[in-house]
Design a protein around this motif. Sequence first.
Motif, PDB file in Angstrom:
ATOM      1  N   LEU A   1       3.098 -13.153 -11.870  1.00  0.00           N
ATOM      2  CA  LEU A   1       3.027 -12.158 -10.807  1.00  0.00           C
ATOM      3  C   LEU A   1       2.726 -10.775 -11.370  1.00  0.00           C
ATOM      4  N   LEU A   2       1.847 -10.060 -10.688  1.00  0.00           N
ATOM      5  CA  LEU A   2       1.466  -8.709 -11.090  1.00  0.00           C
ATOM      6  C   LEU A   2       2.217  -7.676 -10.256  1.00  0.00           C
ATOM      7  N   PRO A   3       2.658  -6.575 -10.879  1.00  0.00           N
ATOM      8  CA  PRO A   3       3.250  -5.479 -10.118  1.00  0.00           C
ATOM      9  C   PRO A   3       2.156  -4.570  -9.570  1.00  0.00           C
ATOM     10  N   ILE A   4       2.510  -3.779  -8.569  1.00  0.00           N
ATOM     11  CA  ILE A   4       1.563  -2.776  -8.090  1.00  0.00           C
ATOM     12  C   ILE A   4       1.437  -1.670  -9.134  1.00  0.00           C
ATOM     13  N   GLN A   5       0.328  -0.970  -9.103  1.00  0.00           N
ATOM     14  CA  GLN A   5       0.112   0.188  -9.970  1.00  0.00           C
ATOM     15  C   GLN A   5      -0.396   1.347  -9.118  1.00  0.00           C
TER      16      GLN A   5
ATOM     17  N   ALA B   1       8.534  -3.558  -4.869  1.00  0.00           N
ATOM     18  CA  ALA B   1       7.276  -3.154  -5.505  1.00  0.00           C
ATOM     19  C   ALA B   1       7.440  -1.890  -6.338  1.00  0.00           C
ATOM     20  N   ILE B   2       8.156  -0.878  -5.812  1.00  0.00           N
ATOM     21  CA  ILE B   2       8.286   0.359  -6.589  1.00  0.00           C
ATOM     22  C   ILE B   2       9.230   0.189  -7.774  1.00  0.00           C
ATOM     23  N   ALA B   3      10.030  -0.881  -7.763  1.00  0.00           N
ATOM     24  CA  ALA B   3      10.904  -1.165  -8.899  1.00  0.00           C
ATOM     25  C   ALA B   3      10.174  -1.912 -10.010  1.00  0.00           C
ATOM     26  N   GLY B   4       8.893  -2.234  -9.793  1.00  0.00           N
ATOM     27  CA  GLY B   4       8.098  -2.848 -10.847  1.00  0.00           C
ATOM     28  C   GLY B   4       8.091  -4.355 -10.873  1.00  0.00           C
ATOM     29  N   HIS B   5       8.649  -4.993  -9.859  1.00  0.00           N
ATOM     30  CA  HIS B   5       8.645  -6.453  -9.824  1.00  0.00           C
ATOM     31  C   HIS B   5       7.249  -6.968  -9.476  1.00  0.00           C
TER      32      HIS B   5
ATOM     33  N   TYR C   1       0.839  -1.203   0.000  1.00  0.00           N
ATOM     34  CA  TYR C   1       0.000   0.000   0.000  1.00  0.00           C
ATOM     35  C   TYR C   1       0.865   1.242   0.000  1.00  0.00           C
ATOM     36  N   MET C   2       1.964   1.218   0.761  1.00  0.00           N
ATOM     37  CA  MET C   2       2.888   2.341   0.768  1.00  0.00           C
ATOM     38  C   MET C   2       3.489   2.553  -0.619  1.00  0.00           C
ATOM     39  N   ALA C   3       3.791   1.469  -1.335  1.00  0.00           N
ATOM     40  CA  ALA C   3       4.335   1.589  -2.684  1.00  0.00           C
ATOM     41  C   ALA C   3       3.349   2.287  -3.612  1.00  0.00           C
ATOM     42  N   GLU C   4       2.062   1.969  -3.498  1.00  0.00           N
ATOM     43  CA  GLU C   4       1.046   2.653  -4.314  1.00  0.00           C
ATOM     44  C   GLU C   4       0.972   4.133  -3.961  1.00  0.00           C
ATOM     45  N   GLU C   5       0.958   4.444  -2.668  1.00  0.00           N
ATOM     46  CA  GLU C   5       0.868   5.840  -2.239  1.00  0.00           C
ATOM     47  C   GLU C   5       2.095   6.637  -2.667  1.00  0.00           C
ATOM     48  N   ALA C   6       3.269   6.041  -2.508  1.00  0.00           N
ATOM     49  CA  ALA C   6       4.500   6.740  -2.869  1.00  0.00           C
ATOM     50  C   ALA C   6       4.560   7.004  -4.365  1.00  0.00           C
TER      51      ALA C   6
ATOM     52  N   PRO D   1       8.656   5.846 -12.623  1.00  0.00           N
ATOM     53  CA  PRO D   1      10.070   5.609 -12.962  1.00  0.00           C
ATOM     54  C   PRO D   1      11.001   6.566 -12.218  1.00  0.00           C
ATOM     55  N   GLY D   2      12.106   6.035 -11.754  1.00  0.00           N
ATOM     56  CA  GLY D   2      13.092   6.843 -11.046  1.00  0.00           C
ATOM     57  C   GLY D   2      12.936   6.852  -9.544  1.00  0.00           C
ATOM     58  N   LEU D   3      11.765   6.504  -9.042  1.00  0.00           N
ATOM     59  CA  LEU D   3      11.547   6.525  -7.600  1.00  0.00           C
ATOM     60  C   LEU D   3      12.484   5.590  -6.841  1.00  0.00           C
ATOM     61  N   PRO D   4      12.808   4.394  -7.357  1.00  0.00           N
ATOM     62  CA  PRO D   4      13.702   3.512  -6.592  1.00  0.00           C
ATOM     63  C   PRO D   4      15.055   4.139  -6.250  1.00  0.00           C
TER      64      PRO D   4
END
Length: 348
Positions: free
Chosen positions: A170-174, A150-154, A91-96, A178-181
Motif C-alpha cells: 500500500l502506498l501513502p498519499i504525498q 492518510a495524513i498519518a502516513g498509512h 484529496y483533502m489529505a493531500e491539500e491539507a 509531520p505533526g498534522l495528525p
Amino acid sequence: MHKKRIGFLSFGHWARVPGSRVPTAGEALKQGIELAVAAEEAGIDGAFFRVHHFARQQASPFPLLSAIAARTSRIEIGTGVIDMRYENPLYMAEEAAAADLISDGRLQLGVSRGSPEPALNGAANFGYVPADGEDSSDMARRHTALFRKAIAGHGVAQADPHYAGGATGLLPIQPQSPGLPQRIWWGAGTRKTAVWAAEQGMNLMSSTLLTEDTGVPFDQLQAEQIRMFREAWASAGHDFEPRVSVSRSVIPIVDAEDNHYFGLRAQADREDQVGILDGALSRFGKSYIGEPEQLAEELAQDAAVQSADTLLLTVPNQLGVEYNARLLSNVAKHIAPAIGWTPAVMGA
C-alpha cells in the motif's frame, strides 16, 4: 497547559447589498488574507474560517489558507469547521498536507459532521451518499477516519509495481506533513460527541451553539462538555495534550461606528436563546456587546472561556478589513487581558 490563545473566525460572507464592504467572492477571499495579516501584526494567535457549501460564504478553504500561510509567519491558520460529508478524504489529505507545509506547521484543521445547510442533501450532489446501514453522520465520521489515516502516513492505495519502481503493498498519499495528525479538531455540538472526539484523539472545537439543553446557562453547559472531553481524553491515554477552543461574538462599543452597527443589539443579544435546530432542542450562547470594561468582566466570568485554551472571536466580515482589524485590536487591548491572554510576539 497551553497559553491562552485568541483567534478570529470569519464566515466569509459576501453580498452586493447596501452596507456590505464585501460585494464579491473575490473580495471575501482577498480580505480574508488581509485580515489575517493585520491580525498577526496585532498579536492575535489565529485566523480561522467557516466552511459552508451552496451559500455565499467560504467553501474551499485550502487555497485561502495557503495564501495566508505565504503572507504570514506566525499566526495559526484553520477552519471551523469543514463538513466531512462533502469531502474526498484522500484529496483533502493531500491539500491539507500541502497547506501545512507552506505554513511550516501552523494548520489547525477543524472538521465535523456539518450543520444545517441551504441544499437538500447537498453532499449527494458532490457524489457522496451514506453506505448501507449508515446515516450522514456515520459517513462524515468514515470520511474523517480515512482522512486521518492518510495524513498519518498509512498506506491507502495498492501499488502497481510497473509504475511504482517495483514497490508492492500500500502506498501513502504525498506529500506528508509531520505533526498534522495532532492538529485535527472535531466540532462537537453535544457532550456525547465531545467524549467521542476525545476517545478518537482529536482536539475539541465548540462553538456558540450546543444541540442539547439542560436548563443551565450556555457557558456552564459548555464548560461541562469541556470537562467531560478532558476526562475522556485522560482515560484514553493519548500521548499528547489536547487543545480546546470555544467561539464567542465579542463586540466592544468604543466609537460611533460600533454603536451604529451594534448598539441596538447590545440588549437584544445579551441572553442565551433556546430553540429547535435540525430537530433538536438547542441552546445558543449570548453575544458580548457593550463597553470594553464591562465585556472584560463578563468574559472573565464565562466558565467555558476560562476552561478553553483558545477563544475564537466571530467577526462581522462584511464590514471589511479596516473595521475588523480595529475590532480585534480593541479586544486585544481592552478585553483579552482579563481572561489571561497576552499578545503573541512576531518570530516567536
